[in-house]
Write a protein that holds these residues in place. Sequence first.
Motif, PDB file in Angstrom:
ATOM      1  N   LYS A  47       0.827  -1.204   0.000  1.00  0.00           N
ATOM      2  CA  LYS A  47       0.000   0.000   0.000  1.00  0.00           C
ATOM      3  C   LYS A  47       0.861   1.253   0.000  1.00  0.00           C
ATOM      4  CE  LYS A  47      -3.785   0.383   2.149  1.00  0.00           C
ATOM      5  NZ  LYS A  47      -4.906   0.478   3.053  1.00  0.00           N
ATOM      6  N   LYS A  50       2.154   2.018  -3.337  1.00  0.00           N
ATOM      7  CA  LYS A  50       1.105   2.522  -4.223  1.00  0.00           C
ATOM      8  C   LYS A  50       0.604   3.900  -3.782  1.00  0.00           C
ATOM      9  CE  LYS A  50      -0.384  -1.958  -5.838  1.00  0.00           C
ATOM     10  NZ  LYS A  50      -1.484  -2.898  -6.018  1.00  0.00           N
ATOM     11  N   LYS A  87      10.867   0.093  -5.924  1.00  0.00           N
ATOM     12  CA  LYS A  87      10.138   1.185  -6.580  1.00  0.00           C
ATOM     13  C   LYS A  87      10.573   1.253  -8.007  1.00  0.00           C
ATOM     14  CE  LYS A  87       9.138   4.395  -2.875  1.00  0.00           C
ATOM     15  NZ  LYS A  87       9.389   5.721  -2.349  1.00  0.00           N
TER      16      LYS A  87
END
Length: 87
Positions: A47, A50, A87
């Motif tokens: 999460k 995101k 990432k």
Amino acid sequence: MTTLPAAGVNPFPENSIEKRVYTYIDSLEKYIPIPNDRNRLSFCLVKYLKGEGDKPAILLDSTKVKFEGIEAKALAALIDSEIEKIK
């Protein structure tokens, strides 16, 4: 009364963010021995990646993950460095 079998589970693709995060956190088994704690932390880290959650240092406290053999700051730094690579 009858019970139906559980629904099937589709695994994440090998190169997905979810798979990479869960695999990395599972590799920290010596520091986070409880599987449910690792799953909870992994979910929160996905999460975070995101854009919906907190940083790893905050997550270690807020998710109440039990860790041993390492200090919170050191574990957060380990996770943070790997998350930056994902990432």
